[in-house]
Design a protein around this motif. Sequence first.
Motif, PDB file in Angstrom:
ATOM      1  N   THR A  48       0.752  -1.284   0.064  1.00 20.31           N
ATOM      2  CA  THR A  48       0.047  -0.125  -0.055  1.00 20.31           C
ATOM      3  C   THR A  48       0.809   1.161   0.076  1.00 20.31           C
ATOM      4  O   THR A  48       0.503   2.253  -0.636  1.00 20.31           O
ATOM      5  CB  THR A  48      -0.950  -0.108   1.409  1.00 20.31           C
ATOM      6  OG1 THR A  48      -0.345  -0.045   2.409  1.00 20.31           O
ATOM      7  CG2 THR A  48      -1.746  -1.112   1.329  1.00 20.31           C
ATOM      8  N   ARG A  49       1.983   1.195   0.553  1.00 18.33           N
ATOM      9  CA  ARG A  49       3.242   2.499   0.594  1.00 18.33           C
ATOM     10  C   ARG A  49       3.308   2.860  -0.795  1.00 18.33           C
ATOM     11  O   ARG A  49       3.404   3.797  -1.130  1.00 18.33           O
ATOM     12  CB  ARG A  49       3.967   2.065   1.690  1.00 18.33           C
ATOM     13  CG  ARG A  49       5.372   3.151   1.692  1.00 18.33           C
ATOM     14  CD  ARG A  49       4.861   4.564   1.999  1.00 18.33           C
ATOM     15  NE  ARG A  49       4.007   4.799   2.928  1.00 18.33           N
ATOM     16  CZ  ARG A  49       3.011   5.705   3.182  1.00 18.33           C
ATOM     17  NH1 ARG A  49       2.890   6.562   2.162  1.00 18.33           N
ATOM     18  NH2 ARG A  49       2.170   5.779   4.319  1.00 18.33           N
ATOM     19  N   LYS A  52       0.642   4.455  -2.424  1.00 14.81           N
ATOM     20  CA  LYS A  52       0.348   5.677  -1.868  1.00 14.81           C
ATOM     21  C   LYS A  52       1.284   6.790  -2.460  1.00 14.81           C
ATOM     22  O   LYS A  52       0.930   7.871  -2.646  1.00 14.81           O
ATOM     23  CB  LYS A  52       0.392   5.747  -0.496  1.00 14.81           C
ATOM     24  CG  LYS A  52      -0.731   5.234  -0.008  1.00 14.81           C
ATOM     25  CD  LYS A  52      -0.655   5.096   1.864  1.00 14.81           C
ATOM     26  CE  LYS A  52      -2.112   4.330   2.251  1.00 14.81           C
ATOM     27  NZ  LYS A  52      -2.048   4.206   3.656  1.00 14.81           N
ATOM     28  N   ASP A  53       2.601   6.406  -2.467  1.00 10.63           N
ATOM     29  CA  ASP A  53       3.769   6.876  -2.929  1.00 10.63           C
ATOM     30  C   ASP A  53       3.571   7.404  -4.490  1.00 10.63           C
ATOM     31  O   ASP A  53       3.952   8.611  -4.848  1.00 10.63           O
ATOM     32  CB  ASP A  53       4.972   6.450  -2.684  1.00 10.63           C
ATOM     33  CG  ASP A  53       5.389   6.580  -1.301  1.00 10.63           C
ATOM     34  OD1 ASP A  53       4.716   7.048  -0.406  1.00 10.63           O
ATOM     35  OD2 ASP A  53       6.303   5.646  -0.969  1.00 10.63           O
ATOM     36  N   LEU A  56      -0.765   9.573  -5.495  1.00 14.56           N
ATOM     37  CA  LEU A  56      -1.241  10.573  -4.804  1.00 14.56           C
ATOM     38  C   LEU A  56      -2.554  10.987  -4.669  1.00 14.56           C
ATOM     39  O   LEU A  56      -3.263  10.983  -3.726  1.00 14.56           O
ATOM     40  CB  LEU A  56      -0.336  11.837  -4.774  1.00 14.56           C
ATOM     41  CG  LEU A  56       1.028  11.648  -4.563  1.00 14.56           C
ATOM     42  CD1 LEU A  56       1.892  12.957  -5.182  1.00 14.56           C
ATOM     43  CD2 LEU A  56       1.654  10.856  -3.482  1.00 14.56           C
ATOM     44  N   ARG A  59      -7.326   6.824  -3.497  1.00 15.45           N
ATOM     45  CA  ARG A  59      -7.269   6.587  -1.991  1.00 15.45           C
ATOM     46  C   ARG A  59      -6.878   5.184  -2.212  1.00 15.45           C
ATOM     47  O   ARG A  59      -7.383   4.290  -3.095  1.00 15.45           O
ATOM     48  CB  ARG A  59      -8.875   6.698  -1.623  1.00 15.45           C
ATOM     49  CG  ARG A  59      -8.864   6.041  -0.070  1.00 15.45           C
ATOM     50  CD  ARG A  59      -9.917   6.955   0.298  1.00 15.45           C
ATOM     51  NE  ARG A  59      -9.589   6.589   1.964  1.00 15.45           N
ATOM     52  CZ  ARG A  59     -10.587   5.788   2.602  1.00 15.45           C
ATOM     53  NH1 ARG A  59     -11.763   5.243   2.174  1.00 15.45           N
ATOM     54  NH2 ARG A  59     -10.511   5.387   3.742  1.00 15.45           N
ATOM     55  N   VAL A  60      -5.838   4.754  -1.043  1.00 13.68           N
ATOM     56  CA  VAL A  60      -5.473   3.190  -0.964  1.00 13.68           C
ATOM     57  C   VAL A  60      -5.761   2.583   0.376  1.00 13.68           C
ATOM     58  O   VAL A  60      -5.488   3.496   1.440  1.00 13.68           O
ATOM     59  CB  VAL A  60      -3.822   3.405  -1.130  1.00 13.68           C
ATOM     60  CG1 VAL A  60      -3.250   1.915  -1.004  1.00 13.68           C
ATOM     61  CG2 VAL A  60      -3.512   3.893  -2.301  1.00 13.68           C
TER      62      VAL A  60
END
Length: 149
Positions: A48-49, A52-53, A56, A59-60
């Motif tokens: 998930t990181r 997310k990175d 942007l 939504r994760v």
Amino acid sequence: MFDIIKILENHLPKYKRVLELGSKQGECLEILDGYYEVVASEDEKTKTRYLKDNYLDIRVILIEPVTLDSHKRFECVFSKNLLDELSIEQIDKSFENQKKLLENESLIFHIFDESKVSKEEIEKLLLKNYKILDSNSKEGSFYILATLI
């Protein structure tokens, strides 16, 4: 491969909420995000990181593809080559739990690898709780689009 937007647009209006199970590197996320309010998901925090990175504006969430423990609701649950990594029993349980994530008359749309799971087995599992709207096979893969009954 399959044109996921062309398949979905006949059954799901633009801007509806779509959960992608197992977003991996995000190849389908970009396609879905142009038409729908897509939510990415993975089953491990490190995955998930990454999402997310790199995405942007999307939504994760952290969610396991069988138990699907979430209070969020969606108009469609989508996956590409995620469920075919599971046993038939786990796929069945996932289909059952996907019902809890769906709003009324919502869809599930999953793409499978024919070398890992049989289309007939998947259809049989789905017919317990869903009505199949569309399905097709191409180049060693198949998809099934279904709605709750």
